[in-house]
Motif scaffolding. Structure first.
Motif, PDB file in Angstrom:
ATOM      1  N   LYS A 551     -13.570  -3.083  -6.835  1.00 59.87           N
ATOM      2  CA  LYS A 551     -12.994  -3.224  -5.500  1.00 59.87           C
ATOM      3  C   LYS A 551     -11.505  -2.953  -5.605  1.00 59.87           C
ATOM      4  CE  LYS A 551     -12.443  -6.624  -1.763  1.00 59.87           C
ATOM      5  NZ  LYS A 551     -10.984  -6.566  -1.689  1.00 59.87           N
ATOM      6  N   MET A 552     -11.002  -2.118  -4.708  1.00 61.32           N
ATOM      7  CA  MET A 552      -9.583  -1.758  -4.757  1.00 61.32           C
ATOM      8  C   MET A 552      -9.158  -1.233  -3.398  1.00 61.32           C
ATOM      9  SD  MET A 552     -10.165   1.628  -7.115  1.00 61.32           S
ATOM     10  CE  MET A 552     -11.439   0.776  -8.056  1.00 61.32           C
ATOM     11  N   ASN A 553      -7.873  -1.002  -3.253  1.00 59.18           N
ATOM     12  CA  ASN A 553      -7.354  -0.441  -2.007  1.00 59.18           C
ATOM     13  C   ASN A 553      -7.435   1.079  -2.006  1.00 59.18           C
ATOM     14  OD1 ASN A 553      -6.540  -3.033  -1.040  1.00 59.18           O
ATOM     15  ND2 ASN A 553      -4.761  -2.911  -2.370  1.00 59.18           N
ATOM     16  N   SER A 554      -7.168   1.685  -3.158  1.00 58.48           N
ATOM     17  CA  SER A 554      -7.131   3.147  -3.231  1.00 58.48           C
ATOM     18  C   SER A 554      -7.631   3.614  -4.580  1.00 58.48           C
ATOM     19  CB  SER A 554      -5.703   3.670  -3.009  1.00 58.48           C
ATOM     20  OG  SER A 554      -5.218   3.298  -1.732  1.00 58.48           O
ATOM     21  N   GLU A 606      -8.597  -6.128   3.455  1.00 58.93           N
ATOM     22  CA  GLU A 606      -9.100  -6.291   2.093  1.00 58.93           C
ATOM     23  C   GLU A 606      -8.072  -5.762   1.094  1.00 58.93           C
ATOM     24  OE1 GLU A 606     -11.665  -7.844   0.860  1.00 58.93           O
ATOM     25  OE2 GLU A 606     -12.282  -8.514   2.849  1.00 58.93           O
ATOM     26  N   HIS A 607      -7.510  -6.650   0.295  1.00 60.41           N
ATOM     27  CA  HIS A 607      -6.375  -6.290  -0.564  1.00 60.41           C
ATOM     28  C   HIS A 607      -6.590  -6.635  -2.033  1.00 60.41           C
ATOM     29  CE1 HIS A 607      -2.012  -6.574  -1.865  1.00 60.41           C
ATOM     30  NE2 HIS A 607      -2.006  -5.434  -1.197  1.00 60.41           N
ATOM     31  N   ASP A 632      -4.005  -0.769  -8.068  1.00 58.76           N
ATOM     32  CA  ASP A 632      -5.016   0.174  -7.608  1.00 58.76           C
ATOM     33  C   ASP A 632      -5.165   1.276  -8.650  1.00 58.76           C
ATOM     34  OD1 ASP A 632      -5.785  -0.909  -5.058  1.00 58.76           O
ATOM     35  OD2 ASP A 632      -3.774  -0.414  -4.371  1.00 58.76           O
ATOM     36  N   TRP A 633      -6.208   2.085  -8.498  1.00 57.02           N
ATOM     37  CA  TRP A 633      -6.451   3.152  -9.472  1.00 57.02           C
ATOM     38  C   TRP A 633      -5.792   4.438  -8.971  1.00 57.02           C
ATOM     39  CZ3 TRP A 633     -12.100   2.608 -11.734  1.00 57.02           C
ATOM     40  CH2 TRP A 633     -12.218   1.345 -12.319  1.00 57.02           C
ATOM     41  N   MET A 634      -4.470   4.418  -9.061  1.00 58.81           N
ATOM     42  CA  MET A 634      -3.642   5.544  -8.629  1.00 58.81           C
ATOM     43  C   MET A 634      -2.668   5.877  -9.755  1.00 58.81           C
ATOM     44  SD  MET A 634      -2.719   4.169  -4.795  1.00 58.81           S
ATOM     45  CE  MET A 634      -2.193   5.762  -4.157  1.00 58.81           C
ATOM     46  N   VAL A 642       4.781  -1.631 -13.368  1.00 59.20           N
ATOM     47  CA  VAL A 642       4.354  -2.726 -14.233  1.00 59.20           C
ATOM     48  C   VAL A 642       3.268  -3.483 -13.469  1.00 59.20           C
ATOM     49  CG1 VAL A 642       5.028  -4.815 -15.452  1.00 59.20           C
ATOM     50  CG2 VAL A 642       6.619  -2.886 -15.322  1.00 59.20           C
ATOM     51  N   GLU A 643       2.044  -3.402 -13.972  1.00 54.00           N
ATOM     52  CA  GLU A 643       0.876  -4.007 -13.331  1.00 54.00           C
ATOM     53  C   GLU A 643       0.130  -4.853 -14.360  1.00 54.00           C
ATOM     54  OE1 GLU A 643       0.293  -3.536 -10.150  1.00 54.00           O
ATOM     55  OE2 GLU A 643       0.730  -1.476  -9.544  1.00 54.00           O
ATOM     56  N   VAL A 644      -0.704  -5.753 -13.870  1.00 59.65           N
ATOM     57  CA  VAL A 644      -1.446  -6.646 -14.758  1.00 59.65           C
ATOM     58  C   VAL A 644      -2.935  -6.585 -14.447  1.00 59.65           C
ATOM     59  CG1 VAL A 644      -1.872  -9.063 -15.355  1.00 59.65           C
ATOM     60  CG2 VAL A 644       0.467  -8.228 -15.178  1.00 59.65           C
TER      61      VAL A 644
END
Length: 724
Positions: A551-554, A606-607, A632-634, A642-644
């Motif tokens: 599940k993701m935004n983009s 949905e975020h 997100d998968w971008m 920087v993401e976790v």
């Protein structure tokens, strides 16, 4: 779909009747057009009779605001490429010029549908007692009241601007809304502009004593036109019109900037003066005035849009009065996690007993605020570290950090200045925090810090214990009421050490040599996701169950999309819930036939980002590998932020994500759309049925598992199955 392995064509061979191959650009859907499709789904909710009337109006307003930002940023970027002679093709094979042509066609249709929705809502609103009036519909008493209101509150801030050799065409700021006139007077003809003040509400509410809740509005431009004689005395209006400007707001900061705060302050000033990307002109504006405006602004004809309707539909949200609760969603009071109440409101004691996964907006964001306020007051707390990407005005998070610093605690705030359109607010917060003694850092010049982290170090006994909050959404108490997000509270030692390493990485450029539990971008997130997908491929090839739920935004990143295609060809069952942009093309024979993609658009945005890997078992399974993430998968999330990615392993929180949240998302019918191999989105066939399953309704009536405390043990979990 089954989980058995299959023999598929090698890469590059023709696959399926569509003729799409594993290396052809057509395997991707265009990013920009996919976004326009998403905004069309948002607009569709304006026609959804399941929603209260004024909520339908809100969806129209959101769609219009989204489209403005799309032009300010995405279209502006493509225009810039074209201007600089950059001819780089998108991953689906289109040049910037081709993308702009396709965008213009799709956006024109979308804007036409927005006006159609507006015209359809107006009579329904009038029937329900919310009227948007013309000047001719005003009563004599309303005209008298409105004239007094105009002279006292509107006229003083109006600035008429003559257009002649002594008065050159003025600068019109981004999103500027302007009335234009051709006037005659004793001294001859005059063309003039009258910018509509942006600090005054677009719609004026008229006084009413109607006990039936009748609400009457009139637009600001109609008020101005009605009393224009006060602005241009002794002149007659020959013709009139209106226009609105959208400018390039995708302004970059010099990578060599020594002072990021000052650089961003300069950037904000430049943003107001960006190139005109779209000029929207009221269709009733006479040709001569249209030509004058277009030539003076230097706008190409292809960037001019004639609007047959209301300019600035984004502002129609002002027509939602607070005193008509019958026309909006029934208020929902978020729950405070019972687990924390059972510990007397002591967040630290509740977290020490067991991990808690908070599900916003169904669980109150105040739990995050209370966690930080408790840390600020607690004499045993030694240090607090906090990321701030977006937050709200009068933020209780900021107040808690300031309180902690003023009480002598070591407080570090990582403020991200590159949060688009929140830069100015973040600069203000940074300075307020610094004045209170908070150690404020701004992260990397090259990367945005998008991870959502709170870190509290507390003295306990002879040592210390660290408490962490890891979220998928921002520390913003208002968006937390309408965005669905997840936040893990834990004092797991390994996770705490990893969070400390992340802060050291961002504040001191101390690149971690290893992580124990967490995965971060830009160091290893992409590779880790690829490895996890490869794991499912191996299970499929071994004849074992192989499933991925995400599940993701983009979903944009070409490398990960190709890896999902590879997994599909190996027989992995893949179910994706992608709210917005999706560049993956599902259901293509020989390429992606085991992949299904849906989008959920409804009352809440949905975020949350979630990914589940079956790990050799059919999902849902207590053996699954489960993660929540800020990313997100971008490409931007994986390479430039920087993401976790955080594992969810406690049995209760694990079941909450897999058996409750993900199953509800996959089961939703009322708010769901399905993506076809042709790139078209279609509403779920059961959406119009009166008993269609609605995941938002489900979570408003079914508390989350980890926050329920003793009630969970007494009554057991309320879990769903996909087959329910």
């Amino acid at each position: 779909m089954d989980g058995s392995a299959d023999i598929r064509p090698e890469a590059g061979e023709p696959e399926g009747e569509r003729g799409i191959t594993t290396d052809s650009p057509e395997r991707f859907i265009n990013r920009e057009l996919s976004w326009l499709d998403f905004n069309t789904r948002v607009l569709e909710e304006a026609d959804n009779e399941r929603h209260p009337l004024l909520e339908r109006l809100r969806f129209l307003s959101i769609s219009a605001s989204n489209l403005d930002e799309f032009f300010m940023v995405r279209v502006a970027g493509l225009v810039g490429q074209l201007r600089e002679g950059v001819n780089k093709r998108s991953q689906d094979g289109l040049t910037p010029k081709q993308q702009l042509a396709a965008i213009n066609d799709r956006a024109a249709a979308l804007m036409s549908r927005q006006q159609h929705a507006w015209n359809g809502l107006l009579p329904l609103m009038r029937k329900a007692g919310v009227e948007v009036l013309t000047a001719e519909e005003l009563t004599d008493e309303e005209v008298d009241w409105l004239e007094a209101e105009f002279l006292s509150g509107i006229f003083p801030v109006l600035t008429p601007l003559a257009l002649d050799p002594a008065h050159p065409f003025p600068f019109i700021p981004n999103l500027g809304f302007v009335l234009c006139f051709s006037l005659d007077g004793p001294d001859g003809h005059l063309d003039a502009l009258l910018p509509v003040p942006n600090k005054i509400r677009r719609f004026v509410r008229l006084p009413s004593d109607d006990a039936n809740g009748q609400v009457r509005f009139i637009s600001l431009e109609r008020v101005i036109m009605r009393f224009l004689h006060h602005v241009f005395p002794s002149r007659d209006v020959v013709s009139a019109g209106a226009f609105r400007v959208i400018r390039d707001s995708d302004v970059e900061v010099d990578d060599e900037a020594e002072d990021l705060v000052r650089s961003y302050e300069r950037m904000l000033r430049r943003r107001r003066r960006g190139d005109v990307i779209r000029l929207k002109i009221d269709a009733g504006t006479p040709f001569a005035l249209r030509e004058l405006i277009t030539s003076k602004l230097g706008v190409h004809a292809s960037d001019v849009v004639l609007i047959d309707g209301l300019l600035g539909l984004a502002q129609t949200s002002e027509l939602i009065p607070k005193d008509r609760p019958d026309l909006v969603f029934e208020p929902f009071e978020a729950r405070f996690p019972e687990r924390i109440r059972e510990h007397g409101g002591d967040c630290f004691a509740a977290i020490a007993a067991k991990d808690i996964l908070v599900h916003h907006p169904y669980e109150d964001f105040d739990v995050v605020v209370q966690f930080l306020k408790q840390a600020a007051r607690d004499p045993d707390v030694l240090a607090i570290k906090q990321t701030l990407y977006r937050t709200s005005k009068q933020s209780p998070i900021i107040e808690a950090l300031i309180q902690a610093a003023e009480s002598g605690k070591n407080v570090t705030a990582l403020v991200e200045l590159k949060a688009r359109f929140d830069e100015e607010a973040n600069i203000g917060w940074a300075r307020a925090l610094e004045r209170a003694g908070v150690n404020v850092v701004y992260g990397f010049v090259d990367y945005k810090t998008h991870a959502k982290l709170s870190f509290v170090v507390r003295k306990e006994g002879e040592g210390t214990r660290s408490y962490c909050h890891i979220g998928t959404g921002n520390y913003h108490q208002f968006t937390a009421k309408v965005y669905t997000d997840l936040a893990l509270f834990t004092c797991d030692d390994a996770i705490a050490r990893d969070v400390a390493r992340i802060f050291n990485y961002v504040t001191g450029y101390a690149v971690p040599q290893e992580f124990e539990r967490l995965v971060i971008a830009p160091l290893a997130l992409r590779d880790t996701l690829i490895d996890l997908i490869d794991g499912e491929i191996e299970h499929a090839r071994a004849g074992e169950p192989a499933t991925i739920w995400a599940k993701m935004n983009s979903l944009v990143d070409g490398t990960l999309i190709d890896k999902l295609y590879e997994a599909s060809r190996a027989g992995v069952k893949i179910l994706l819930v992608v709210r917005g942009i999706c560049c993956l093309r599902p259901g293509v024979p020989g390429l992606s036939e085991t992949i299904e993609v849906k989008s959920v658009v409804g009352r809440y945005l949905e975020h949350s980002r979630i990914v589940c890997f079956g790990n050799g078992y059919e999902l849902p399974s207590d053996r699954a590998k489960v993660f929540v993430s800020s990313a997100d998968w971008m490409p931007r999330n994986l390479d430039r932020r920087v993401e976790v990615l955080c594992p969810i392993e406690n049995p209760t929180t694990h079941n909450q994500v897999v058996d409750q949240i993900m199953v509800a998302n996959l089961k939703d019918e009322a708010q769901s759309w399905w993506l076809g191999a042709d790139g078209a989105w279609r509403r779920d066939e059961a959406a119009r049925e009166p008993d269609a399953f609605n995941l938002h309704d489900y979570f408003m009536t079914n508390p989350s598992l980890s926050g329920r405390g003793a009630a969970l043990a007494e009554f057991g979990p309320r879990l769903l199955t996909v087959e329910d």
